[in-house]
Scaffold this active site. Structure first.
Site, PDB file in Angstrom:
ATOM      1  N   HIS A   1      12.647  72.771  -5.593  1.00  0.00           N
ATOM      2  CA  HIS A   1      12.507  71.847  -4.471  1.00  0.00           C
ATOM      3  C   HIS A   1      13.882  71.425  -3.985  1.00  0.00           C
ATOM      4  CE1 HIS A   1       8.083  70.868  -5.082  1.00  0.00           C
ATOM      5  NE2 HIS A   1       8.391  71.571  -6.174  1.00  0.00           N
TER       6      HIS A   1
ATOM      7  N   HIS B   1       3.853  74.392   5.766  1.00  0.00           N
ATOM      8  CA  HIS B   1       5.080  73.683   6.116  1.00  0.00           C
ATOM      9  C   HIS B   1       5.616  74.274   7.406  1.00  0.00           C
ATOM     10  CE1 HIS B   1       5.735  72.800   1.556  1.00  0.00           C
ATOM     11  NE2 HIS B   1       4.830  72.006   2.105  1.00  0.00           N
TER      12      HIS B   1
ATOM     13  N   GLY C   1       1.871  77.850  -0.513  1.00  0.00           N
ATOM     14  CA  GLY C   1       1.582  78.309  -1.865  1.00  0.00           C
ATOM     15  C   GLY C   1       0.680  77.356  -2.606  1.00  0.00           C
TER      16      GLY C   1
ATOM     17  N   GLY D   1      -1.542  73.797   1.978  1.00  0.00           N
ATOM     18  CA  GLY D   1      -1.293  73.643   3.404  1.00  0.00           C
ATOM     19  C   GLY D   1      -0.218  74.540   3.961  1.00  0.00           C
TER      20      GLY D   1
ATOM     21  N   LYS E   1      37.922  80.361 -47.196  1.00  0.00           N
ATOM     22  CA  LYS E   1      36.876  80.226 -46.174  1.00  0.00           C
ATOM     23  C   LYS E   1      37.121  78.916 -45.429  1.00  0.00           C
ATOM     24  CE  LYS E   1      31.952  80.786 -45.398  1.00  0.00           C
ATOM     25  NZ  LYS E   1      31.938  79.905 -44.248  1.00  0.00           N
TER      26      LYS E   1
ATOM     27  N   ASP F   1       5.183  68.661   6.769  1.00  0.00           N
ATOM     28  CA  ASP F   1       4.284  69.151   5.715  1.00  0.00           C
ATOM     29  C   ASP F   1       2.856  68.872   6.171  1.00  0.00           C
ATOM     30  OD1 ASP F   1       2.858  69.800   3.469  1.00  0.00           O
ATOM     31  OD2 ASP F   1       3.825  68.342   2.158  1.00  0.00           O
TER      32      ASP F   1
ATOM     33  N   ASP G   1      41.735  97.505   3.387  1.00  0.00           N
ATOM     34  CA  ASP G   1      41.045  96.238   3.148  1.00  0.00           C
ATOM     35  C   ASP G   1      39.857  96.501   2.240  1.00  0.00           C
ATOM     36  OD1 ASP G   1      42.554  94.384   4.839  1.00  0.00           O
ATOM     37  OD2 ASP G   1      41.774  95.576   6.508  1.00  0.00           O
TER      38      ASP G   1
END
Length: 799
Positions: free
Chosen positions: A122, A184, A179, A182, A507, A143, A348
């Site tokens: 979102h 958008h 999805g 409604g 170690k 929406d 280039d």
């Protein structure tokens, strides 16, 4: 590949992906692997609309469930702890303080979001400005949400009404079936020269609100602009509020966490007239993208990075392309090399990145062998249309002269950093480049006019960093291909077996690191493969010890010492998790480290892994002789018992006994090296949290732990509640919160489980302990710290 996971490289970024066969959408059998495939293939049409926008995610860690039994989900704003360092992020102030949001600007970020089950992305209708603030909105959104008794057909009817009004205002809207239920409706807004909108979010919201009220007034039986559920049966609610700067809308082309893998799919107006209009699943969207159907492309803005390009050119005077909107990217990364007959002949080189062509002028062209490095000077980014540009730029215009395509094709990127780009370039059939592995290394400056070296790498060799000029030696020239392999690992051993190995080393209580020296610079990789170069500038930055070699790969341990000169893994925790430059610079003074070397894998182009350890060790000592701290060689004992005694006397962790004739076996755990620990320590997996009380009421009281059982599966191993600093408590809680789940990963006794909070078994730590109980529980465990260099699969029961 199934649940084991693997590290993959995507557009030069390393990323660990797991559980590709996990079913996320049970009703369709759609797996995580298919979701990752979807976001990768849809990225060219999705990314232009995500770039520069903060992403709020909705995550389904256990999958979406079914229509009758949906799984729970949660929204997240703050970027998850443990997210890859290369993910771009920006802060937004909230009442409780700033939160860092991710920006989905590239394919690797989309894949990582899919990996952590962030199905829904979102975003707001604004982008960040170049200074990091909120820009003004560059699009308006409505929406259209059907109430009970209404559906897509009614939404489509209101969309057509809204289109008539918006078109009359000079705005050309694009519909998106959401999805969910409604539609958008998006319309691009006028923008200023800086790429940000001409109107504020408040002004845009006011316009959207009045538009919604106008439609409601003309169609009272079909539309409402009021959110009240009591007014919505049989009507379409026109939600205008998502134009508020604090609101977000599902991103076009994002998946939905519904029973089926539906997508917020951009549609044509002809499709909205179809009586059979329905939501689209991800397979449908992929087929449309493959067919070149992208109705939302008209809303893609010109990337801000092209501002310098546009400022230097007059469209009425040059044949060069002038994009009105962002050009469509491709599934493969493309490149072009152009021969430019300007004031001086040069080439280039341009590589596709983030919707533009990142460009370098290369006076001498691509080197024809690894023996040469050629200068490359970064120029301004060019539009993607330049991939096919050939023509003559008129005299008097910027870059005047003829330009032809020398070769073009695709790039398989291995690495893309601010100072290093590596990839395999494949030109056109019969072209002049053929296939070449090239590296670009920045040597000075930044951005436009920065200087780089272009190096042709030896085919079939590991990723390299060619030598670049050194501030100490003043030399320049070709380097060697030096990449850190996986480290060789030791088996657990006994004193009796260890004595037969011939010699022993201390170690050290630190973290393993492989160092790759090339071009006067050291790069460090943790045992997991993670690049930790920037975390230890005293070892890697200008002024760090300089190895007297063209190239080398060394193996060793990064160690922090306490005030009494003993290795302290707890102190090292202050360094090993830092990624921000300012924090690292501050902690370098507070917590210095030493790089203790014990092996040499490569020297001046020679692979030494097949040579006996004794010979490798002699070369290592010669290489490091005379260097100042913080790079040292660890001492060797010919007597294992003497090494154990010394380790015990100074309170060290133990010893590693080694066969001096052994070869180095990258990535292999070999009994040619045996570790003997004096302190009882065990790597553990965190599976739960016990709430804290008193001084720890805001953090936690103890961690619930697991270790592998005889069958290799995790089993409960007890808890640890001591050994934590306040900083550790805060850091651990931040890292564990996103891993919360409802059920434990292992069987935990009821007294311990009564108030526990469960987490996914992903974080590895280490504890000291007195001994094991007969039931396999750690007794008197004390926390030592996280082990970011270890994965759960690598945890073993210590003997």
């Amino acid at each position: 590949m199934t649940s084991g996971g693997q590290v993959v490289q995507i557009d030069g970024r390393r990323l660990r992906i797991t559980n590709l066969d996990k079913v996320v959408y049970p009703e369709t059998g759609t797996t995580k692997g298919e979701i990752i495939d979807y976001v990768t293939r849809v990225a060219p049409v999705m990314l232009p609309h995500l770039r520069g926008r903060p992403v709020t995610r909705k995550r389904w860690v256990e999958g979406v469930g079914t229509a009758d039994a949906p799984e729970s989900s949660f929204f997240t704003k703050q970027l998850e702890p443990g997210a890859p360092e290369w993910i771009r992020r920006m802060p937004i102030e909230h009442s409780e303080g700033p939160k860092e949001y991710p920006l989905a600007d590239d394919v690797p970020t989309l894949v990582w979001l899919a990996q952590v089950a962030a199905l829904e992305l979102h975003v707001p209708q604004w982008r960040f400005t170049s200074s990091g603030g909120r820009g003004r909105p560059d699009r308006l959104v409505l929406d259209l949400d059907p109430g009970p008794g209404a559906g897509l057909a009614e939404c489509a009817e209101i969309a057509r009404v809204a289109r008539g009004i918006l078109t009359g205002m000079g705005l050309d809207p694009v519909p998106v079936t959401s999805g969910s239920k409604g539609i958008h409706l998006y319309a691009a807004l006028p923008v200023e020269e800086d790429g940000t909108g001409a109107q504020t979010s408040e002004q845009t919201s006011a316009v959207a609100k009045e538009l919604a009220r106008s439609i409601e007034a003309d169609h009272p039986d079909l539309a409402t602009s009021v959110m009240s559920k009591a007014l919505r049966p049989g009507k379409v609610f026109i939600d205008w509020s998502q134009n508020n700067a604090s609101k977000t809308t599902i991103a076009p082309y994002s998946l939905r966490g519904r029973a089926r893998p539906w997508v917020a799919a951009p549609r044509t107006w002809e499709e909205l007239d179809d009586p059979g209009l329905a939501q689209l699943q991800f397979e449908d969207v992929l087929a449309r993208v493959a067919a070149g159907i992208d109705p939302f492309a008209v809303l893609a803005p010109v990337p801000a990075a092209l501002a310098p390009y546009l400022a230097k050119r007059d469209a009425s005077k040059t044949p060069e392309p002038m994009p009105a909107t962002a050009a469509a990217a491709s599934h493969a990364t493309r490149f072009v090399i152009q021969e430019h007959h300007a004031s001086s002949l040069h080439h280039d080189l341009r590589i596709e990145r983030d919707g533009v062509l990142i460009s370098w002028a290369v006076p001498k062209g691509v080197p024809d062998s690894p023996a040469r490095n050629h200068l490359a000077v970064m120029t301004e980014p060019h539009p993607l249309e330049y991939l096919e540009f050939e023509g003559t730029i008129p005299h008097g215009e910027y870059g005047a002269g003829g330009m032809t395509i020398w070769d073009s094709g695709t790039v398989d990127l291995e690495k893309w950093r601010d100072d290093e780009v590596i990839g395999t370039f494949t030109g056109r059939p019969g072209g002049r480049l053929g296939t070449a592995r090239l590296a670009l290394i920045r040597t000075s400056g930044s951005g436009e006019k920065s200087q780089w070296l272009l190096h042709r790498m030896k085919e079939g060799r590991p990723v390299a960093r060619p030598e670049r000029p050194s501030s100490r030696s003043g030399r320049s020239g070709p380097g060697q291909d030096t990449a850190a392999p996986q480290p060789m690992l030791a088996e657990n051993g006994t004193a009796g077996l260890a004595r037969s190995r011939g010699w022993a080393e201390i170690k050290w209580d630190g973290i393993r690191a492989l160092g790759s020296w090339s071009g006067g610079r050291m790069r460090l990789h943790a045992r997991s493969g993670t690049d930790v170069t920037a975390r230890y500038p005293e070892l890697t930055a200008d002024g760090a010890p300089h190895l007297p070699a063209d190239d080398a790969i060394v193996d060793g341990e990064i160690v922090a010492f306490d005030s009494e000169g003993r290795p302290s893994f707890t102190r090292l925790q202050n360094r090993m998790h830092l990624t921000r430059a300012r924090e690292i610079e501050r902690e370098v003074v507070r917590t210095p480290v030493v790089y203790l070397l014990f092996d040499l894998l490569r020297l001046n182009g020679h692979d030494l892994t097949g040579a006996p350890l004794r010979q490798r060790r002699e070369l290592l000592e010669q290489l490091v002789e005379g260097l100042d701290a913080p790079v040292q060689v660890t001492p060797v004992f010919d007597d294992v018992d003497a090494a154990l005694a010394a380790s015990s006397e100074f309170g060290l962790e133990g010893v590693v006994a080694k066969d001096p004739q052994s070869r180095y076996r990258p990535g292999v755990r070999s009994d040619a090296w045996l570790k003997l620990k004096l302190t009882r320590a065990q790597e553990v997996v965190i599976v739960g949290i016990r709430p804290g009380n008193g001084d720890r009421a805001g953090t936690f009281g103890s961690l619930l732990l697991a270790v592998p059982g005889d069958d290799g599966r995790l089993r409960y191993a007890g808890r640890v509640g001591t050994g934590f600093t306040d900083r550790m408590l805060r850091d651990l809680l931040t890292r564990l919160q996103p891993l919360r789940v409802d059920e434990p990963a292992v069987d935990v006794p009821p007294p311990e489980a009564s108030d526990a909070l469960w987490v996914r078994p992903e974080l590895v730590g280490e504890v000291e302990f007195a001994n094991w109980t007969p039931g396999g529980i750690l007794r008197h465990a004390r926390w030592r710290g996280l082990r970011p260099d270890k994965t759960v699969a690598e945890v073993r029961l210590e003997s």
